[in-house]
Design an enzyme around this catalytic site. Sequence first.
Site, PDB file in Angstrom:
ATOM      1  N   ARG A  25      21.663  11.599  -6.327  1.00 25.94           N
ATOM      2  CA  ARG A  25      21.688  11.050  -7.400  1.00 25.94           C
ATOM      3  C   ARG A  25      20.533  10.626  -8.661  1.00 25.94           C
ATOM      4  O   ARG A  25      20.854  10.016  -9.368  1.00 25.94           O
ATOM      5  CB  ARG A  25      22.506   9.886  -6.726  1.00 25.94           C
ATOM      6  CG  ARG A  25      23.850  10.155  -5.934  1.00 25.94           C
ATOM      7  CD  ARG A  25      24.738   9.218  -5.902  1.00 25.94           C
ATOM      8  NE  ARG A  25      26.405   8.921  -5.408  1.00 25.94           N
ATOM      9  CZ  ARG A  25      26.341   9.297  -4.226  1.00 25.94           C
ATOM     10  NH1 ARG A  25      26.142   9.109  -3.373  1.00 25.94           N
ATOM     11  NH2 ARG A  25      28.169   9.532  -4.320  1.00 25.94           N
ATOM     12  N   LYS A  50      26.029  19.924   9.346  1.00 27.76           N
ATOM     13  CA  LYS A  50      26.724  18.873  10.480  1.00 27.76           C
ATOM     14  C   LYS A  50      26.845  17.662  10.152  1.00 27.76           C
ATOM     15  O   LYS A  50      25.963  16.763   9.410  1.00 27.76           O
ATOM     16  CB  LYS A  50      26.909  19.382  12.007  1.00 27.76           C
ATOM     17  CG  LYS A  50      25.197  18.449  12.510  1.00 27.76           C
ATOM     18  CD  LYS A  50      24.957  18.393  13.731  1.00 27.76           C
ATOM     19  CE  LYS A  50      24.030  17.470  14.609  1.00 27.76           C
ATOM     20  NZ  LYS A  50      23.677  16.332  14.792  1.00 27.76           N
ATOM     21  N   ASP A 105      24.310  24.843  12.915  1.00 30.78           N
ATOM     22  CA  ASP A 105      24.285  23.555  13.682  1.00 30.78           C
ATOM     23  C   ASP A 105      22.475  24.391  14.257  1.00 30.78           C
ATOM     24  O   ASP A 105      22.164  25.475  14.616  1.00 30.78           O
ATOM     25  CB  ASP A 105      25.168  24.005  15.424  1.00 30.78           C
ATOM     26  CG  ASP A 105      24.938  23.457  16.338  1.00 30.78           C
ATOM     27  OD1 ASP A 105      23.361  22.812  16.349  1.00 30.78           O
ATOM     28  OD2 ASP A 105      25.904  23.326  17.190  1.00 30.78           O
ATOM     29  N   HIS A 106      21.910  23.203  13.998  1.00 30.13           N
ATOM     30  CA  HIS A 106      20.884  24.227  13.583  1.00 30.13           C
ATOM     31  C   HIS A 106      20.079  24.659  15.397  1.00 30.13           C
ATOM     32  O   HIS A 106      18.901  24.498  15.194  1.00 30.13           O
ATOM     33  CB  HIS A 106      19.662  22.748  13.358  1.00 30.13           C
ATOM     34  CG  HIS A 106      19.256  21.650  13.974  1.00 30.13           C
ATOM     35  ND1 HIS A 106      19.616  20.842  14.021  1.00 30.13           N
ATOM     36  CD2 HIS A 106      18.141  21.729  15.146  1.00 30.13           C
ATOM     37  CE1 HIS A 106      18.972  20.069  14.607  1.00 30.13           C
ATOM     38  NE2 HIS A 106      18.478  20.355  15.418  1.00 30.13           N
ATOM     39  N   LYS A 142      17.403  28.119  16.957  1.00 28.81           N
ATOM     40  CA  LYS A 142      15.844  27.815  17.389  1.00 28.81           C
ATOM     41  C   LYS A 142      15.447  28.895  18.226  1.00 28.81           C
ATOM     42  O   LYS A 142      16.558  30.055  18.854  1.00 28.81           O
ATOM     43  CB  LYS A 142      16.025  27.324  18.316  1.00 28.81           C
ATOM     44  CG  LYS A 142      16.427  25.617  17.599  1.00 28.81           C
ATOM     45  CD  LYS A 142      15.981  24.119  18.907  1.00 28.81           C
ATOM     46  CE  LYS A 142      16.292  22.700  17.888  1.00 28.81           C
ATOM     47  NZ  LYS A 142      14.885  22.186  18.015  1.00 28.81           N
ATOM     48  N   GLU A 193      17.258  12.757  24.204  1.00 31.22           N
ATOM     49  CA  GLU A 193      16.367  11.574  23.268  1.00 31.22           C
ATOM     50  C   GLU A 193      15.632  11.045  24.356  1.00 31.22           C
ATOM     51  O   GLU A 193      16.167  10.069  24.123  1.00 31.22           O
ATOM     52  CB  GLU A 193      16.431  11.948  21.582  1.00 31.22           C
ATOM     53  CG  GLU A 193      17.483  13.275  21.590  1.00 31.22           C
ATOM     54  CD  GLU A 193      18.231  12.456  20.112  1.00 31.22           C
ATOM     55  OE1 GLU A 193      17.518  12.847  19.061  1.00 31.22           O
ATOM     56  OE2 GLU A 193      19.449  12.819  20.767  1.00 31.22           O
ATOM     57  N   ASP A 202      28.075  13.128  17.231  1.00 32.24           N
ATOM     58  CA  ASP A 202      26.796  13.744  17.291  1.00 32.24           C
ATOM     59  C   ASP A 202      25.822  14.679  17.581  1.00 32.24           C
ATOM     60  O   ASP A 202      25.187  15.506  17.124  1.00 32.24           O
ATOM     61  CB  ASP A 202      25.056  12.265  17.278  1.00 32.24           C
ATOM     62  CG  ASP A 202      24.355  12.825  16.907  1.00 32.24           C
ATOM     63  OD1 ASP A 202      24.049  13.284  15.144  1.00 32.24           O
ATOM     64  OD2 ASP A 202      23.220  12.114  16.613  1.00 32.24           O
ATOM     65  N   HIS A 255      26.003  20.404  18.820  1.00 33.38           N
ATOM     66  CA  HIS A 255      24.377  21.096  19.861  1.00 33.38           C
ATOM     67  C   HIS A 255      25.548  21.541  21.091  1.00 33.38           C
ATOM     68  O   HIS A 255      24.753  22.619  21.907  1.00 33.38           O
ATOM     69  CB  HIS A 255      23.599  20.101  20.275  1.00 33.38           C
ATOM     70  CG  HIS A 255      22.884  20.203  18.559  1.00 33.38           C
ATOM     71  ND1 HIS A 255      23.716  20.767  17.626  1.00 33.38           N
ATOM     72  CD2 HIS A 255      22.223  18.839  17.887  1.00 33.38           C
ATOM     73  CE1 HIS A 255      22.884  20.336  16.945  1.00 33.38           C
ATOM     74  NE2 HIS A 255      22.483  19.037  16.565  1.00 33.38           N
ATOM     75  N   LYS A 283      20.313   8.776  24.082  1.00 35.08           N
ATOM     76  CA  LYS A 283      19.350   8.410  22.872  1.00 35.08           C
ATOM     77  C   LYS A 283      18.836   7.306  23.682  1.00 35.08           C
ATOM     78  O   LYS A 283      19.270   6.406  24.877  1.00 35.08           O
ATOM     79  CB  LYS A 283      19.939   7.849  21.728  1.00 35.08           C
ATOM     80  CG  LYS A 283      20.036   8.510  20.883  1.00 35.08           C
ATOM     81  CD  LYS A 283      20.707   8.057  19.118  1.00 35.08           C
ATOM     82  CE  LYS A 283      20.442   9.467  18.456  1.00 35.08           C
ATOM     83  NZ  LYS A 283      19.570  10.424  18.299  1.00 35.08           N
TER      84      LYS A 283
END
Lengths: 293, 504
Positions: free
Chosen positions: B64, B167, B196-197, B201, B235, B254, B259, B355
């Site tokens: 944008r 995602k 799904d990164h 890996k 995390e 999330d 994952h 988290k």
Amino acid sequence: MAPEVSSTAALASIREIEREVAMLRMAPGSDVPYQRTSVMTHTAWVPPEWVEAAEDVLAGLAERHPSRTIVLVPEPGAQDGLEGEVEVDVFPAGEGREICTETIRIQLRGNRASAPASVVEPLFLPDLPVFLRWRGVPDFGGAAFESMLGVVDRLIVDSTEWPDLRASYAQLVGVFERVAVSDIAWARTSRWRRQLASLWPGIADVKKIRVTGTAAQAELLAGWLRSRLERPVELEHEEADRLVAVDIDGEQAPFPPGDPPQPADLLSEQLDRFERDRIYEEAVRSAATARPE
Amino acid sequence: MTTASLQDNPLLEGLEVRRAPDPCILVIFGASGDLTKRKLFPALYSLAFRRLLPENFAVVGAARSEETDEDFKERMKEAVQENARDDFRDDVWELLADGMRYVPLDFADEQGEDDLARTLTELDQQRGTRGNRVYYLATPPVVFPTVVQAVGKRRAAEGWTRLIIEKPFGHDLASARELQQVIEKYFDEKEVFRIDHYLGKETVQNMLALRFANGIFEPIWNRQFIDHVQITVAETLGIEARADYYERAGAVRDIFQNHLLQLVAITAMEPPIDFTADSVRNEKVKVLRAMHTPGPKSVVRGQYGRGYIEGEEVPAYREEAGVDPQSMTETYVSAKLYVDNWRWADTPFYIRTGKRLARRETTIAIQFKRAPHPPFEELSAERLRPNVLLVHVQPDEGVSLAIGVKVPGQGMTIRTVHMDFLYGGAFRTGLPEAYERLILDAMLGDATLFTRIDEVEEQWSLVDAIVAAWARDRPAFPNYPAGTWGPTGADELMERDGRSWRRR
């Protein structure tokens, strides 16, 4: 630059060398050894005149292929005995951890130079592949070469280092059934082979190539084309210290993209290969039997 | 290089034929976002650095914000300098920058779409990209349907089109199906690459290598020898500036839905017959289908309160900017799952994510059953710790095996030691970033490491069932301090089974 620790005294037996390796692997001030993650034993047969060039390549290799490297320097004319030294290089491996690689240099004096396998075999890392980089022309049929062929998985040569190419190629053919062989001169032609392959089908009827590069590169490229295309291909060679041009029936082939690999890259690439390279073997057979120009 | 040409051309035999993508244009929607800056452009640069991009290639950023081509290039150059894993080289950057364009557009804006279409046509002519397109949807998920429609309606008449979708794919099963219906109007499943990164890996892919390239593991990879599996995605970070998204998603949407469940699938799947996209995904989806919905007592959710991370006091979740002070969004979830099939019946998979936990780590721990009868007088079976095969996905990428060994000296004292394999130790070439692999695979049309719609649906079915049960109670949040390993309920979940979470 990786920090290194080296043995301070000359080591006169395999047992002393083994003890020194174990001692140097202990991190200073700690009772825990540096971690060692090894992927192979890399052995190098380096006559004294090749030592400088070999060390340059090894310097670029240690970090990429964590392994035990054993450099054998034969001095058959000297009084019997062996003298070793050990160097441990320590590299950071992330999160505050360190790993080490080991280089063992052994001078093989007098008769010790003719039975090198008995010296290196106790030092091989168990159950991992053993690569032998032979500097200069192998003494085909000689005691030292035969002894080493019996204990390694892959022989790596650089036929650029050979003065009488066709005769040496003919002898190399006899080795193919015993051990997998890599030739760094061949690896140097890979960019060009890929480029020439991209000229298919126009290149299918090639009659003559003109190669500006080393003699080994010229012979191998011509041998490759003859063996793959199953047709005679005449070779004209112009000497240069690296492969800079290939003409196909008088027409210059486009220069391949990318930068030419460095010596350590070339050796590194060969250390990742385990299987026989039958295309190379056929190229060598063809080069060995080609009629002189 | 096509298979046919490899067969026809004898000169190619023995040459390592690198998988080279066809000429194409990569269009990134959401080009002003954080993902583009931190991950996508650094990945593109690394691919260019290794000459893995097609020779005829272009990238178009679309977002944008008003920006010129030059502004965009400059901003991405800085992003690459800051975030790429390779040294910055002007010649490599120029190669990439030469084919870069920026198109400002609102996502439902005809004018912007016209501008984009014109830019793509021009690039096709200038750079020989033959109408081939990869559209990368790095926008907020709410815009996905609009972008899919806009792209779908204007598909190029020639060349292929592929769609990479970040995602989350939907917010629940119903919304995922709605999005899928929009996609299906314009695209075939083979053209859709749901990221799904984690699957990109190296260490996740190494799980497949570990299991299926080593004869020693597969015979014991089952309920007979494995006591349980623990998968942790922990995390230390909070929600950063993503309150808006996180308030709606929570830990379960999330991380858990994608994952964590993918890691379970890869750990539990049967050997695929080959490594093609459908073979691998067929086996993964069987695992997802075999998972039964955990009861309320088998799921624990939490939300962090104030606490300490690396010695620094950090605010509670409800005190983060943009978060509702009464928020009931979970920042932690753990669960006990069962894969009801012949291989895994009665073997629990304990999975957790959160988290502001004590340490950043993603691990898959396979805990084997104890030795049945240690024949040492001084040693009770309880003191012998079980063997654990630990796959470190991040950090410290590698694998370690915990084994009991005799402590030197008199008597028979057994101590647990770790045999470690560190990726960084054995292969010092640097691990490629997940996005490098995934972008390249999408250009090549290889969907093996992307999630198929049936996998996504199974994942949402499980999550919907879990979330539905949550509607019936209101836990006392916050229930764990930042910098710890989560709520006590999570420990109790394990203790009830006579087990405990791994701590290092």
